[in-house]
Structures are given as structure tokens and as C-alpha cells.
Write a protein that holds these residues in place. Structure first.
Motif, PDB file in Angstrom:
ATOM      1  N   LEU A  42       0.781  -1.201  -0.034  1.00  0.00           N
ATOM      2  CA  LEU A  42      -0.078  -0.100   0.025  1.00  0.00           C
ATOM      3  C   LEU A  42       0.880   1.155   0.018  1.00  0.00           C
ATOM      4  O   LEU A  42       0.560   2.111  -0.775  1.00  0.00           O
ATOM      5  N   GLU A  43       1.851   1.202   0.789  1.00  0.00           N
ATOM      6  CA  GLU A  43       2.823   2.513   0.988  1.00  0.00           C
ATOM      7  C   GLU A  43       3.538   2.638  -0.558  1.00  0.00           C
ATOM      8  O   GLU A  43       3.675   3.666  -1.045  1.00  0.00           O
ATOM      9  N   PHE A  44       4.035   1.764  -1.207  1.00  0.00           N
ATOM     10  CA  PHE A  44       4.773   1.528  -2.444  1.00  0.00           C
ATOM     11  C   PHE A  44       3.879   2.275  -3.407  1.00  0.00           C
ATOM     12  O   PHE A  44       4.137   3.098  -4.371  1.00  0.00           O
ATOM     13  N   SER A  45       2.505   1.761  -3.343  1.00  0.00           N
ATOM     14  CA  SER A  45       1.448   2.153  -4.480  1.00  0.00           C
ATOM     15  C   SER A  45       1.419   3.702  -4.442  1.00  0.00           C
ATOM     16  O   SER A  45       0.874   4.345  -5.478  1.00  0.00           O
ATOM     17  N   VAL A  46       1.646   4.511  -3.406  1.00  0.00           N
ATOM     18  CA  VAL A  46       1.272   5.987  -3.267  1.00  0.00           C
ATOM     19  C   VAL A  46       2.568   6.804  -3.274  1.00  0.00           C
ATOM     20  O   VAL A  46       2.721   7.897  -2.806  1.00  0.00           O
ATOM     21  N   ASP A  47       3.691   5.972  -3.324  1.00  0.00           N
ATOM     22  CA  ASP A  47       5.131   6.536  -3.020  1.00  0.00           C
ATOM     23  C   ASP A  47       5.392   7.716  -3.995  1.00  0.00           C
ATOM     24  O   ASP A  47       5.991   8.702  -3.611  1.00  0.00           O
ATOM     25  N   LYS A  48       4.872   7.720  -5.380  1.00  0.00           N
ATOM     26  CA  LYS A  48       5.133   8.787  -6.139  1.00  0.00           C
ATOM     27  C   LYS A  48       4.076   9.921  -6.189  1.00  0.00           C
ATOM     28  O   LYS A  48       4.123  10.663  -7.081  1.00  0.00           O
ATOM     29  N   ILE A  49       3.013   9.657  -5.346  1.00  0.00           N
ATOM     30  CA  ILE A  49       1.882  10.692  -5.261  1.00  0.00           C
ATOM     31  C   ILE A  49       2.476  11.871  -4.304  1.00  0.00           C
ATOM     32  O   ILE A  49       3.074  11.626  -3.370  1.00  0.00           O
ATOM     33  N   GLY A  50       2.399  13.168  -4.888  1.00  0.00           N
ATOM     34  CA  GLY A  50       2.730  14.405  -4.152  1.00  0.00           C
ATOM     35  C   GLY A  50       1.731  14.665  -3.179  1.00  0.00           C
ATOM     36  O   GLY A  50       0.980  13.552  -2.571  1.00  0.00           O
ATOM     37  N   CYS A  51       1.653  15.664  -2.923  1.00  0.00           N
ATOM     38  CA  CYS A  51       0.591  16.192  -1.663  1.00  0.00           C
ATOM     39  C   CYS A  51      -0.941  16.308  -2.498  1.00  0.00           C
ATOM     40  O   CYS A  51      -0.788  16.597  -3.566  1.00  0.00           O
TER      41      CYS A  51
END
Length: 411
Positions: free
Chosen positions: A153-162
Motif C-alpha cells: 500500500l505504501e509503495f502504491s502511493v510512493d510517487k504521489i505528491g501532496c
């Protein structure tokens, strides 16, 4: 929960072992009304002491089971639910809040009662004034202990900014709270079921309460979210058909560049021979069949066996095969797949299911079929209505999905 214990098959816990002596505590005489009354009103309280049988080990809790003697003065005719007895009853597991290091001279004093029919163990091991007890659903604990899935789950949003708004409808909003703590999220919407615990954790992590919003099933259709996290699985291992059917509704709540997790779920299976599954789903006992009870009871035989987290006694008759991608809608979907057999000497009893989850379009595949003891995903199995004898190297498995509910069969 009204019971202060968990019901478990303790012999399926890989590192379970008994570290003290075993003794009889309560004895209830069902032919003596006064005995039953004394136990039920709490008058009968058994004081006892357990003595360590090990050195330099840990005490994590207490396991309780019963022996039911069926006939008076006949000690050979009984039913026992002790560990490894193959009983259909679980054992009662009273867990300690903290582990206790014990040695060979360790003893613990306990009291047991069953006032109002609730079995309780009283002890002084968890007396800690600085700690607060919070009731947490077991599904939440299993979700939070599955570190492999949480990392995905953490990796899935790793490249999402604010991002501004997030709706996290997981069993526990781990990802949403993490984004709040990291300063990458302005406001989180989550399920109100565990709001007391969520508020406590938010306070400890210096997250302002006005950045949390709790929802009860319904979602404000006027808000657009940059991130929505769903968990379309029940705690017993089957798909949550309601979330599957409502997936498009949640998709409509996204901003133009929003992300909905999970992106894709695919159903996989393996054909198995398992008399344990058959006997767990319908009446097979010849003695019972003499009274024709099976004829009526088996009309309600279990078709899908859920909550499979113990080692399953079975023979795999095929390799793992892809059945179908799950369609996120409430429409009817049908398909068939050819399955190569690797063993045709035994009849097919069931299709053992697992899922492959792709959280985002760029994520790697994550399987629910893992050996991890801490997986939050249970297995399930489609049990065939009759034994299917295979006399060829290939069989056809049919797949039907309707209103989010899945059913497979062997042709």
C-alpha cells in the motif's frame, strides 16, 4: 465482544506450545440444577495455580477447553475439545496484554468463573494503571499485522505528491493516517467503526482532529477525492460483493487525475481432492444417513467454504490456473477455462481460490496466497455438489459472476 477470549484452533498457531501444567478447573454437573445455578450466578469460583514446565520462555496467555462426559459413570464416553483433538469446537484463548518471561520455578495464581454463562479468568498479570484498554475488531489487528500488504500500500502511493482529500475505507485507515502524518494529505475521510482508536492514534501523532472526517457507509457525493482506498474482501476470505458492485460509484468520486485502489483483482484456483472439505460442508456419516437426516440437511450444504487459514489436508490435482479477472460492476459475467490435470487418480472435490491484486496500473502483482502467518487474507474454496471423477488430461472450469458474487464449477 461479550466474551473476554478469542476462539481459536490453537494447534494451527505455528509457534504455539504449552508452558505450564494442565489441570481441571470448573466441573459442571448438568444433572444437578443447583450446580448449574451456582456456576451461572457466579457463586462458584475456582482458585487454582499453574506451575511452569519450562525455563527461560514466555507466557502469552491461557488456553481453555472442555471435556463433555455423555453418560453418568461412564468415563470412556466423552467429547474433548483439547488442542489437536480434531474437534469442531475451537479452544478459548485468553491473551495477556504483555508477554511474561518465566523460568522453571514460576507459578501463577488464577481464578475462574462463568457468571451469566461467560467464562472468565481473573489474574494480576495485566494490572497496569498507565495503560488504556481499547476494543479493536480482530479484522483490524490482522490488517495491521500484515506488514507485507501494508508495504505494498505504501509503495502504491510512493510517487504521489501532496493531495487535498483522501477516502480510506480499509479495515483501518493506515495509509490515510500515514499520509496525514507525513504532511502529504490535507484531510482524511474514513469509516466510523474504529473512530475511538483512530482519534487516539491521531492525537499521539499530533494530527489535528479537524483533519479527520468519519463516514457511516454513505459518502458525500459532492466531494471529489484525489485518492480512494477500498478493501473489497471480507475477513473470512470472500469478495465483498457490495464494494465490487459500487466500484464505479467510487470511481465517479475521483478528481480527473485521481487514483482508486485497487486497480485490478484476478481470481485464481487449483483443483483439489479433500475429504476434510467435504465432511466440513455436508453430512457424510453413514450412521446418520440411516435416519435419512442427511437427505434433508444436505439441501443446505455449504457451497463455499470460508475462513481457511489452517493447513488444508488435500491433494492438488492441478496446477494453479487463472479463472477470470473480477469485473467491478453488478452485471452478469460468464466464462470458461481449460485446466490441465496432473493427477486423474482421485476425484475432484473443490476449487481452492486465491486472488492476485494489482493496487495501481503501475504496481506489481500481489498474491493473497502467501505462507505468511500474518496475512490478513483468508482462503476460500468452492465445494462441488458431487465428486467429479476425471478420466482425461483436461477439464473445463466455468465461471459466473453476478452482482459481485462469484461461483465456479467443473464440467
Amino acid at each position: 465482544h461479550t466474551e473476554p477470549y478469542d476462539a481459536e484452533y490453537v494447534d494451527t498457531i505455528s509457534d504455539f506450545k504449552i508452558v505450564t501444567d494442565t489441570m481441571t478447573t470448573l466441573e459442571v454437573d448438568f444433572n444437578d440444577l443447583e450446580s448449574m445455578k451456582r456456576h451461572f450466578d457466579g457463586t462458584t469460583v475456582k482458585n487454582f495455580e499453574l506451575i511452569s514446565m519450562v525455563s527461560n520462555d514466555f507466557l502469552d496467555g491461557f488456553v481453555v477447553w472442555f471435556t463433555l462426559y455423555l453418560c453418568e459413570n461412564d468415563l470412556e464416553n466423552f467429547i474433548s475439545t483439547e488442542p489437536k483433538s480434531d474437534s469442531c469446537w475451537n479452544q478459548a484463548l485468553f491473551k495477556l496484554r504483555d508477554r511474561v518471561l518465566i523460568d522453571s520455578s514460576y507459578t501463577v495464581e488464577l481464578k475462574m468463573s462463568c457468571k451469566n454463562g461467560v467464562l472468565k479468568i481473573h489474574h494480576e498479570l495485566d494490572v497496569e494503571k498507565n495503560k488504556i484498554d481499547l476494543e479493536v475488531d480482530p479484522e483490524v489487528l490482522k490488517f495491521l499485522n500484515d506488514d507485507e500488504f501494508l508495504r505494498e500500500l505504501e509503495f502504491s502511493v510512493d510517487k504521489i505528491g501532496c493531495i487535498k482529500y483522501c477516502l480510506d475505507l480499509s479495515p483501518f485507515p493506515y495509509l490515510g493516517l500515514m499520509l496525514l502524518k507525513d504532511g502529504r494529505l490535507e484531510k482524511l475521510w474514513c469509516n466510523k467503526n474504529n473512530q475511538e482508536v483512530i482519534r487516539k492514534i491521531a492525537a499521539v501523532n499530533v494530527i489535528a482532529e479537524d483533519r479527520l472526517e468519519f463516514v457511516d457507509g454513505g459518502v458525500d457525493m459532492g466531494i471529489k477525492y484525489q485518492l480512494i482506498i477500498l478493501h473489497p474482501f471480507h475477513s473470512l476470505g470472500d469478495l465483498d460483493s457490495q464494494i465490487v458492485c459500487d466500484y464505479e460509484k467510487y470511481k465517479s468520486l475521483l478528481t480527473v487525475d485521481g487514483l482508486l485502489i485497487p486497480h485490478k483483482i484476478t481470481l485464481f484456483g487449483v483443483l483439489v481432492n479433500s475429504y476434510w472439505l467435504v465432511e466440513s460442508s455436508r453430512i457424510t456419516d453413514i450412521g446418520v444417513a440411516r435416519f435419512k437426516i442427511d437427505k434433508h440437511m444436505n439441501e443446505y450444504a455449504t457451497e463455499v467454504h470460508l475462513d481457511l487459514d489452517r493447513p488444508l489436508g488435500c491433494e492438488r490435482l492441478s496446477g494453479e490456473f487463472m479463472i477470470s479477472e473480477i469485473s467491478f460492476d453488478d452485471e452478469l459475467h460468464e466464462s470458461k477455462v481449460n485446466v490441465l490435470m496432473r493427477n486423474i487418480n482421485l476425484p475432484v472435490h473443490a476449487i481452492l481460490y486465491h486472488h492476485i491484486i494489482q493496487l495501481t496500473p503501475s504496481s506489481s502483482n500481489f498474491t493473497t496466497n502467501r505462507k505468511s502467518k500474518l496475512s490478513c487474507f483468508k482462503k476460500s474454496a468452492q465445494i462441488l455438489k458431487r465428486e467429479f471423477v476425471v478420466d482425461k488430461s483436461c477439464v473445463i472450469v466455468s465461471f459466473v459472476q453476478n452482482s459481485g458474487i462469484v461461483k465456479c464449477d467443473v464440467e
